[in-house]
Design an enzyme around this catalytic site. Structure first.
Site, PDB file in Angstrom:
ATOM      1  CB  SER A  55      -0.918  -0.009   1.212  1.00 28.70           C
ATOM      2  OG  SER A  55      -1.610   1.204   1.282  1.00 28.70           O
ATOM      3  NE  ARG A  60       3.209   6.747  10.184  1.00 25.24           N
ATOM      4  CZ  ARG A  60       3.063   5.644  10.935  1.00 25.24           C
ATOM      5  NH1 ARG A  60       1.862   5.274  11.344  1.00 25.24           N
ATOM      6  NH2 ARG A  60       4.106   4.935  11.275  1.00 25.24           N
ATOM      7  CG  HIS A 112      -1.699   3.459   4.521  1.00 28.89           C
ATOM      8  ND1 HIS A 112      -1.270   2.355   3.820  1.00 28.89           N
ATOM      9  CD2 HIS A 112      -2.202   2.970   5.677  1.00 28.89           C
ATOM     10  CE1 HIS A 112      -1.516   1.258   4.514  1.00 28.89           C
ATOM     11  NE2 HIS A 112      -2.074   1.599   5.653  1.00 28.89           N
TER      12      HIS A 112
END
Lengths: 212, 212
Positions: free
Chosen positions: A17, A46, A49
């Site tokens: 990912s 982050r 994601h």
């Protein structure tokens, strides 16, 4: 452990990912990609994601000293103060204060006709002083924290501002960015728990010398 | 109480936001707006409210019986089974099972080299039977739940599928929609805790004869 994953399958998903996330961020940012530090980019990754929304690549704003101050606060064991339980549940750190269900905060909110989240911040001002504030939902909480820094000489190490919504959220984050505080914030209406939690966990990872 | 707000300020924000949300959804859906029931639209409004992302108006898919079955399960006090603690923290219901930090789930995950969330679903299959599953993060958990319904004759009343991310998330939700289960799910890579929680709280509100 990476991104909360501990098993091979979990790690595989997290790592694959991250690779896809990186390429999506590059598409969105183009030549602006290189304007970010490695640590800042780790935090942006982050957020993308956690939301699967590459638009966030353009929406995360850092003051220069934000990551440094946040990491230092965590290294010194300072508390993290959050607005809601969902944000608390996502942050990998033990010293967290969340007064959204606190009796005194509920009383104060009713008495002053303010939101519970706002009352909670007012009651937690001594913890906020030197700590990290992470707001993932309530604009009123963020506005109150900025007020405390301006009017009551409270100095948080870092404010993570990610209230979400079409009423007051964008304005509350602009107020934060126009203040003297170290901050990491989402620009515009978007934000929310995953955004706030991703940023906080990125800071915590960096404080442990892990990848943001 | 509306959308978790109990004070005048909180209620004002929640209500103003709902009005704006409605108009943004209408912009996105155009003539398709009327294809949704009032209850479905209430749930879509919650999702857009929680994410400030009007694109979700196009991304929430319902099977015909999903809301009815979910509301009935809640009225009968059936459990809600979630994949992660953030989702649990956001849902306004007491009978929730979350095994992400369960010792046995962690052991099983390591032994079988599967994700913790997947192991958790396998261990919780008796609760899932008749209950409501709410997945806000882990595609592997959703895939395991669909497998349980196909191979082990487990029959949840409703599956809320909102895993997020660029690896397996979209596929896991398509797998759900192609199964025989009652479901409410997000189409594509997007999803996450706020999406899952909004849908679950919408169902809970309807079961109490409140506005979705």
């Amino acid at each position: 452990m990476f991104m909360g994953a501990i098993t091979k399958d979990g790690l595989d998903i997290a790592e694959k990912s991250r690779e896809i996330v990186k390429s999506k961020i590059k598409e969105v940012l183009n030549e602006k990609y290189d304007e970010y530090t490695k640590e800042q980019m780790g935090i942006i990754e982050r957020v993308v994601h956690a939301t699967a929304d590459p638009e966030y690549a353009k929406l995360i704003a850092f003051t220069d000293d934000a990551i440094k101050n946040g990491v230092e606060a965590i290294k010194n064991g300072k508390p993290i103060i959050v607005d809601i339980s969902m944000v608390q549940a996502g942050i990998r750190y033990d010293n967290i204060y969340n007064y959204i269900k606190n009796e005194e905060a509920i009383k104060l909110a009713k008495k002053e006709q303010i939101t519970r989240a706002e009352a909670a911040m007012r009651l937690l001002k001594d913890k906020i002083d030197g700590g990290i504030v992470v707001i993932g939902n309530a604009p009123t909480a963020l506005i109150e924290v900025v007020r405390l820094t301006k009017e009551e000489n409270i100095k948080p190490a870092l404010i993570v501002g990610a209230p979400v919504g079409f009423v007051k959220a964008a304005e509350s984050k602009e107020l934060l960015r126009n203040s003297e505080n170290s901050s990491i914030s989402a620009i515009g209406s978007k934000g929310g728990t995953p955004v706030a939690v991703s940023i906080a966990n990125g800071i915590i990872a960096l404080s442990r010398n892990e990848k943001a």
